[in-house]
Design an enzyme around this catalytic site. Structure first.
Site, PDB file in Angstrom:
ATOM      1  N   ASN A  50      -3.730  11.804  -3.666  1.00 43.54           N
ATOM      2  CA  ASN A  50      -3.777  13.195  -4.120  1.00 43.54           C
ATOM      3  C   ASN A  50      -3.814  14.116  -2.914  1.00 43.54           C
ATOM      4  O   ASN A  50      -4.872  14.455  -2.378  1.00 43.54           O
ATOM      5  CB  ASN A  50      -4.997  13.417  -5.016  1.00 43.54           C
ATOM      6  CG  ASN A  50      -4.827  12.704  -6.336  1.00 43.54           C
ATOM      7  OD1 ASN A  50      -4.104  13.190  -7.215  1.00 43.54           O
ATOM      8  ND2 ASN A  50      -5.436  11.536  -6.460  1.00 43.54           N
ATOM      9  N   GLU A  51      -2.613  14.500  -2.487  1.00 43.97           N
ATOM     10  CA  GLU A  51      -2.479  15.320  -1.287  1.00 43.97           C
ATOM     11  C   GLU A  51      -2.949  16.745  -1.567  1.00 43.97           C
ATOM     12  O   GLU A  51      -3.150  17.117  -2.736  1.00 43.97           O
ATOM     13  CB  GLU A  51      -1.004  15.306  -0.846  1.00 43.97           C
ATOM     14  CG  GLU A  51      -0.454  13.930  -0.515  1.00 43.97           C
ATOM     15  CD  GLU A  51      -1.077  13.297   0.739  1.00 43.97           C
ATOM     16  OE1 GLU A  51      -2.177  13.717   1.174  1.00 43.97           O
ATOM     17  OE2 GLU A  51      -0.474  12.349   1.265  1.00 43.97           O
ATOM     18  N   PRO A  52      -3.161  17.544  -0.499  1.00 45.67           N
ATOM     19  CA  PRO A  52      -3.609  18.927  -0.704  1.00 45.67           C
ATOM     20  C   PRO A  52      -2.760  19.630  -1.764  1.00 45.67           C
ATOM     21  O   PRO A  52      -1.536  19.484  -1.787  1.00 45.67           O
ATOM     22  CB  PRO A  52      -3.413  19.556   0.677  1.00 45.67           C
ATOM     23  CG  PRO A  52      -3.559  18.408   1.623  1.00 45.67           C
ATOM     24  CD  PRO A  52      -3.021  17.207   0.911  1.00 45.67           C
ATOM     25  N   SER A  90      -3.478  19.083  -5.024  1.00 49.49           N
ATOM     26  CA  SER A  90      -3.703  18.366  -6.284  1.00 49.49           C
ATOM     27  C   SER A  90      -4.861  19.017  -7.035  1.00 49.49           C
ATOM     28  O   SER A  90      -5.901  19.294  -6.434  1.00 49.49           O
ATOM     29  CB  SER A  90      -4.070  16.904  -6.008  1.00 49.49           C
ATOM     30  OG  SER A  90      -3.055  16.274  -5.282  1.00 49.49           O
ATOM     31  N   THR A 116      -0.022  12.043   6.222  1.00 41.39           N
ATOM     32  CA  THR A 116      -0.193  10.716   5.620  1.00 41.39           C
ATOM     33  C   THR A 116       0.932   9.788   6.067  1.00 41.39           C
ATOM     34  O   THR A 116       0.707   8.621   6.394  1.00 41.39           O
ATOM     35  CB  THR A 116      -0.188  10.839   4.080  1.00 41.39           C
ATOM     36  OG1 THR A 116      -1.242  11.727   3.717  1.00 41.39           O
ATOM     37  CG2 THR A 116      -0.380   9.505   3.400  1.00 41.39           C
TER      38      THR A 116
END
Ligand code: F6R
Length: 628
Positions: free
Chosen positions: A160-162, A164, A179
């Site tokens: 869940n990247e920034p 989310s 990532t």
């Protein structure tokens, strides 16, 4: 209402700091054992949420030990993994399905039917349905009892990247650049890292009954502190753990460094004013007030919670001078000590001169990136400098490099005056090209390809060393076995590595050692190498050189040292910085962090300047390692 400790005022999620990842992993594994047994006694399966990456590896090893040595059974355990790279099939060496099989499932008695991972190969038009079914399956078994989490440098949990949202569900997402950079060495180059993944959402994760997030090493420290102490925000998905009634953080010393109770302990409770804590407080105060150390006044101390320090060690004027002098004495142009000078206040002793200096690189590029300017100075000042690359680094080299090299060899041979003399080389190059073809883009490298890739890096290191004045015979390749036999995020060192390291020390009998990795994730290549050095020094404890040899820690890929942590600061002229940048440019496969090294040393100099110490173009900084 119960009285909350000072630490709890800052920390919004219960946090345990362990001396090392192994202890944390053992504690968590015991909890899992109890959970499984309690659930099974009640006639129910235990449902575990699993993570991949390097963080849970010590935990999985402990679960395997509990199974093999203490009979813990996983027959009635159901697992759900957080995520999978989209585009990778389950047998791809970097797929999370394969990772879980190798790191845990193949070594315990869990039935295959109880293992669940999102599919990396579900066709694009079925992704949505697949994700919904994944959610439904979790619910159908009563939800996850305990979810294990790691944290990425973007603050992600799962993938869940920034951006989310708190309520997001299982879905396909685009991986953040950071990532992908972090996964670059797993995939032999950023360009090979998949762009997409399927991940449980933040909302899915928060539905688990219990959550434990683990983090090791100081590269995680900033994100860990943001998640625990910062506001709850979509910019750091781990911060949503604050919104869960039973979430906890299990971290090691390295990952705890940015927490208020560690970083600014005087804000949290009574501080013990050791020399290092005093320096830390003074430097922090100077940055906060934007004043050089010598200009700090009583009001600054009082306004920043340091009146206690002032009353213990003041008045301000004298305290300022004392700390200023300490910091000044860290600066030296003589990393190997200044011969024939009084060395009372110098970081390194004057004698013996010249010194035999072993500069260790966990991977071939580390030393030049972390301390190229200092190597340059040591050579200039007549020391005997030996660059030791502990591992071959071959796993980092992209196939395209091996392809290029083998192609060049073939072409050379075909243009040779006596082509018959070249036949062994031609055979070698042909075999390399055939192996590349055979294994495909993502297959594992057979030994010949690993060897070829290691040779490419050897050439690069010799070349970089040459630009700094280190001759080829002083560049040593140790090829430690743990690296040759392992893969990124799952290396395992053995006694053979300690023995090899011990032999290195005994062969070279150094007066000075430079190394990095002391505060890195202990499962990273640098972290493993540092621990091997400590073990080897212990093995050499009776020998004369081991007692007198000084050990200096430099920073490679890890967080740079802060001014209060620095014991030796080596200034660099603009010309030296240029030489360092030139040496770094000799490496083909560098991460963006490594490429930034000259800028990091400029930043070190800016910090020293703003403390009122001295104005230099750049500084490389070192911490003295003290034996326990
Ligand atoms: C992997 C996952 C990720 C990792 C994180 C840290 O399943 O969910 O959130 O936990 O990227 O990775 P490592 O542990 O390799 O530092």
């Amino acid at each position: 209402m119960p009285i909350r400790s000072h630490a709890e005022i800052y920390e919004k999620v219960p946090t345990s700091i362990f001396p090392d990842s192994a202890t944390a992993a053992r504690t968590l594994a015991q909890e899992v054992k109890q959970l499984i047994e309690a659930k099974n006694q009640a006639g129910k399966p235990a449902v575990l949420g699993m993570a991949t990456g390097s963080t849970p590896v010590p935990f999985y090893r402990e679960l395997i030990r509990l199974h093999k040595e203490e009979g813990l059974s996983f027959k009635k355990v159901i697992t759900f993994n957080l995520d999978e790279y989209y585009g990778l099939s389950g047998d791809h060496p970097e797929s999370y399905a394969r990772f879980m099989a190798e790191q845990l499932f193949d070594h315990i008695d869990i039935p295959k039917a109880n293992i669940n991972l999102p599919s990396g190969t579900v066709p694009g038009d079925q992704v949505f349905v697949h994700c919904r079914q994944y959610e439904e399956k979790i619910q159908s078994v009563g939800g996850i009892d305990l979810q294990i989490l790691g944290i990425g440098r973007t603050g992600h949990i799962g993938f869940n990247e920034p951006g989310s949202s708190r309520d997001s569900l299982t879905r396909r997402i685009t991986l953040d650049r950071v990532t992908r950079q972090d996964a670059a060495s797993d995939f032999r180059g950023e360009q090979n890292v998949p762009h997409f993944a399927i991940t449980m959402g933040v909302g899915t994760i928060l539905r688990a009954k219990k959550l434990v997030l683990m983090a090791w090493g100081d590269n995680k420290a900033t994100m860990v502190a943001k998640a625990i102490e910062g506001p709850m925000t979509e910019a750091v998905s781990a911060s949503f753990l604050q919104d869960h009634p039973d979430a906890r953080f299990f971290i090691d010393n390295g990952a705890s460094r940015e927490l208020t109770r560690i970083k600014l302990p005087w804000l949290v409770g009574p501080a013990s004013w050791t020399p290092r804590e005093t320096r830390r407080a003074m430097v922090w105060q100077a940055f906060k007030t934007k004043r050089p150390i010598l200009k700090l006044i009583d009001e600054d101390y009082n306004e920043h919670g340091l009146s206690d320090l002032l009353s213990e060690q003041g008045p301000a004027y004298q305290l300022n001078i004392r700390i200023f002098n300490q910091l000044q004495h860290t600066i030296t142009g003589w990393p190997g000590g200044k011969p024939d000078e009084d060395d009372t206040y110098r970081p390194e002793r004057a004698r013996p001169y010249p010194k035999r200096c072993l500069v260790f690189s966990a991977e071939p590029q580390d030393a030049v990136v972390g301390m190229g300017g200092t190597i340059d100075r040591l050579i200039e000042q007549g020391h005997d400098v030996r660059l030791i690359s502990l591992t071959s680094g071959s796993l980092r080299v992209p196939d395209s490099e091996a392809d290029k090299f083998a192609g060049t060899l073939l072409e050379l041979a075909s243009n040779a005056v006596h082509p018959e003399v070249w036949s062994p080389q031609v055979e070698y190059a042909r075999e390399a090209l055939a192996l590349l073809e055979e294994k495909g883009e993502f297959g594992e490298d057979p030994p010949l390809l690993r060897q070829l890739k290691a040779l490419i890096l050897r050439g690069e290191l010799r070349d970089a060393a040459h630009t700094l004045g280190v001759s080829a015979e002083h560049v040593v390749f140790a090829d430690l076995p743990f690296y040759e036999e392992g893969r990124y995020r799952r290396f395992k060192s053995t006694q053979a590595d300690i023995d090899a390291m011990t032999r290195l020390l005994q062969d070279h009998k150094p007066h000075q050692i430079y190394i990095t990795g002391d505060s890195a994730d202990p499962s990273s290549v640098a972290g493993i190498c540092f621990r091997l050095l400590v073990a080897a020094l212990q093995a050499c404890a009776g020998e004369e050189f081991a007692g007198s040899c000084s050990v200096w820690l430099y920073r490679g890929k890890e967080r740079p040292l802060e001014p209060h942590e620095i014991d030796m600061a080596i200034p660099m002229s603009p010309l030296q910085l240029e030489r360092k940048a030139n040496a770094i440019s000799r490496y083909g496969a560098l991460s963006s962090l490594e490429k930034e090294a000259p800028e990091t040393s400029r930043e070190n100099a800016r910090l020293y300047d703003s403390l009122g110490l001295a104005e230099y173009e750049a500084i490389e900084s070192f911490q003295r390692w003290r034996r326990a």
